[in-house]
Design an enzyme around this catalytic site. Structure first.
Site, short mmCIF file in Angstrom:
data_model
loop_
_atom_site.label_atom_id
_atom_site.label_comp_id
_atom_site.label_asym_id
_atom_site.label_seq_id
_atom_site.Cartn_x
_atom_site.Cartn_y
_atom_site.Cartn_z
N LYS A 107 0.87 -1.17 0.00
CA LYS A 107 0.00 0.00 0.00
C LYS A 107 0.90 1.21 0.00
O LYS A 107 2.05 1.15 0.45
CB LYS A 107 -0.88 0.02 1.25
CG LYS A 107 -2.17 0.80 1.07
CD LYS A 107 -3.20 -0.05 0.34
CE LYS A 107 -4.46 0.71 0.07
NZ LYS A 107 -5.51 -0.17 -0.46
P1 NAD Z 1 -12.84 7.29 -3.20
O1 NAD Z 1 -11.87 8.35 -2.85
O2 NAD Z 1 -13.26 7.14 -4.63
O3 NAD Z 1 -14.16 7.47 -2.33
C1 NAD Z 1 -14.17 7.58 -0.94
C2 NAD Z 1 -15.54 8.11 -0.55
O4 NAD Z 1 -15.66 8.12 0.86
C3 NAD Z 1 -15.77 9.56 -1.02
O5 NAD Z 1 -17.11 9.68 -1.47
C4 NAD Z 1 -15.57 10.37 0.26
O6 NAD Z 1 -16.24 11.60 0.25
C5 NAD Z 1 -16.15 9.40 1.26
N1 NAD Z 1 -15.75 9.64 2.63
C6 NAD Z 1 -14.52 9.97 3.11
N2 NAD Z 1 -14.59 10.11 4.44
C7 NAD Z 1 -15.86 9.85 4.79
C8 NAD Z 1 -16.57 9.84 6.02
N3 NAD Z 1 -15.94 10.11 7.17
N4 NAD Z 1 -17.88 9.52 6.02
C9 NAD Z 1 -18.52 9.24 4.85
N5 NAD Z 1 -17.91 9.24 3.66
C10 NAD Z 1 -16.61 9.55 3.64
O7 NAD Z 1 -12.24 5.93 -2.64
P2 NAD Z 1 -12.62 4.44 -3.06
O8 NAD Z 1 -11.61 3.99 -4.03
O9 NAD Z 1 -14.07 4.35 -3.38
O10 NAD Z 1 -12.31 3.68 -1.70
C11 NAD Z 1 -13.29 3.53 -0.66
C12 NAD Z 1 -12.89 2.38 0.26
O11 NAD Z 1 -12.79 1.18 -0.51
C13 NAD Z 1 -11.52 2.54 0.93
O12 NAD Z 1 -11.57 1.93 2.20
C14 NAD Z 1 -10.59 1.77 0.02
O13 NAD Z 1 -9.41 1.35 0.68
C15 NAD Z 1 -11.49 0.60 -0.32
N6 NAD Z 1 -11.12 -0.12 -1.53
C16 NAD Z 1 -11.00 0.51 -2.72
C17 NAD Z 1 -10.69 -0.22 -3.86
C18 NAD Z 1 -10.64 0.41 -5.22
O14 NAD Z 1 -10.59 -0.34 -6.21
N7 NAD Z 1 -10.69 1.72 -5.37
C19 NAD Z 1 -10.45 -1.60 -3.77
C20 NAD Z 1 -10.58 -2.22 -2.53
C21 NAD Z 1 -10.92 -1.47 -1.41
#
Ligand code: NAD
Length: 418
Positions: A107
């Site tokens: 990461k």
């Molecule tokens: P992103 O940046 O596209 O979206 C994150 C979202 O969470 C945004 O809408 C943001 O405004 C919101 N957010 C942030 N803090 C918040 C809070 N306190 N309360 C409510 N909403 C909040 O990120 P993403 O890629 O969608 O990732 C989201 C989660 O999924 C993370 O935990 C990430 O590690 C996990 N994840 C992502 C992927 C991927 O392919 N992008 C894969 C596996 C896991």
């Protein structure tokens, strides 16, 4: 080890200890499995648009190297620390092993609020960060991907910076790139689609009809938005969604197509017509069939775990539930947990497909990608649910056990050098 001190690392370490006890891993082998193999911390000087220079801190952590190159996202967020990144790299290890991918976990992250930088500043930050970690990454070494606060454009800048360094195009150095640069069809949607697929399997198992079932999605970014649309396609009514600015609620269900247009125009679900505002904490406790935390770690804690009113907790985010909350959920026994290492594995599975396609310069149709993705998720779901039932384990311990055991066996077979 103080180096990784952080509540999220403590949480990942606690989960590992529970699994190590369950698997009977000897003390001698535990630290070798738990702590990252290597970590790089860098300073990233960036010229701002106003002519000033600001230095940001960045990290890349590679958790284990026993099964192949390492793989994991890059996060841009103001709270990023070495300890948080290390915890996320550990979960990546168990996730890759659970789904049978030939990777160790990694990461990376930069402590920055990307919303406060211009596009040009973000590009300079990304290119300089890539340059600082350039000898630490590569298609056979460590392959970054998007995470919170990063996207396809970030990956395109990373790929370009790396390619300029080598003197030829190296698409396989990152995944989650734009499709026209060697990205995979279906990668952007993969994590959310996988979440919806597994939530659908859990509904089947519990005898809940998807048509008319209800869901609440915290975090409306890449993962949360696609999870919401994919669930809606299965007939599930989306009661509430949120982002960092707050949430929206409609007891009759939110029109996800109209919401999509609203978010494209406004950048946030907040203010969506035909909905009422709801706080992020209240929405977690709404009565629903499926609760999807898709934002950040440690959202479900000992303070609210007793008040959840969902039947299925589909952990789209990494580490949304603390070990103390897990104890409460285990005692309650009325919520089926799809643990993060399985629930959001769709992202890394299709990243793996992207890497394989890039290495072969041979690209697949979206249908092939989706079919292969669902086959892998199905295998993990069946294995973990059977393991949980047979061993009377929580779904989290069952899923982590499969992943940890594979890494442990790989390390045992390879032996200790020298
Ligand atoms: P992103 O940046 O596209 O979206 C994150 C979202 O969470 C945004 O809408 C943001 O405004 C919101 N957010 C942030 N803090 C918040 C809070 N306190 N309360 C409510 N909403 C909040 O990120 P993403 O890629 O969608 O990732 C989201 C989660 O999924 C993370 O935990 C990430 O590690 C996990 N994840 C992502 C992927 C991927 O392919 N992008 C894969 C596996 C896991």
């Amino acid at each position: 080890m103080d180096l990784y001190d952080h509540p999220t690392f403590a949480m990942a370490a606690r989960q590992f200890d529970l699994v190590a006890d369950h698997l009977g891993i000897p003390d001698n082998d535990r630290d070798r499995l738990k702590y990252p193999k290597r970590a790089l911390a860098v300073s990233i000087p960036v010229r701002l648009d106003n002519g000033n220079t600001k230095v940001f801190q960045g990290y890349r952590v590679q958790h284990h190297l026993s099964l192949g190159p390492t793989k994991g996202g890059i996060r841009y967020h103001p709270d990023v620390t070495l300890g948080e990144v290390a915890a996320l790299s550990m979960w990546m290890s168990w996730k890759c092993a659970l789904t049978g991918l030939p990777y160790g976990g990694a990461k990376g992250g930069v402590t920055v609020d990307p919303r406060k930088l211009s596009v040009a500043e973000l590009e300079r930050l990304t290119r300089r960060f890539t340059q600082e970690i350039i000898s630490f990454i590569g298609p056979q070494i460590d392959i970054p991907a998007p995470d919170v606060g990063t996207n396809e454009q970030t990956m395109a800048w990373m790929m370009d910076t790396y390619s300029v360094h080598t003197g030829f195009s190296v698409p396989g150095v990152v995944t989650g790139k734009p499709v026209h640069l060697g990205g995979s069809l279906g990668r952007r949607e993969a994590t959310g689609r996988g979440v919806a697929y597994l939530a659908g399997r859990a509904m089947d198992m519990l005898g809940i009809a998807s048509t008319g079932a209800t869901a609440v999605v915290q975090g409306f970014g890449n993962v949360g938005s696609v999870a919401a649309y994919s669930l809606a396609q299965q007939g599930v009514k989306i009661l509430a969604v949120s982002d960092v600015g707050g949430g929206i609620y409609n007891s009759k269900g939110i029109d996800t197509r109209a919401l999509d247009k609203w978010v494209t125009a406004n950048g946030t679900p907040v203010g969506f017509p035909d909905s009422e505002p709801i706080s992020n904490s209240d929405m977690l406790c709404l009565a629903c069939d499926i609760l999807v935390p898709a934002a950040l770690e440690r959202q479900i804690t000992e303070a609210n775990a007793g008040n959840l009113r969902c039947r299925i907790l589909a952990e789209a985010a990494n580490g949304p539930t603390t070990p103390l909350a897990d104890e409460i959920l285990d005692r309650r026994g009325d919520i089926f947990v799809i643990p993060d290492v399985m629930c959001n594995a769709g992202g890394v599975v299709v990243s793996y497909f992207e890497w394989v396609q890039d290495l072969q310069s041979f690209f697949w149709s979206e249908q092939e990608v989706v079919d292969k993705l669902f086959r892998i998720l199905e295998g993990a779901f069946v294995q973990v649910t059977q393991q949980a039932k047979r061993g009377k384990l929580s779904m989290r311990i069952a899923a982590l056990s499969v992943g940890v055991k594979r890494v442990w066996e790989a390390k045992k077979s390879r032996g200790l050098f020298p």
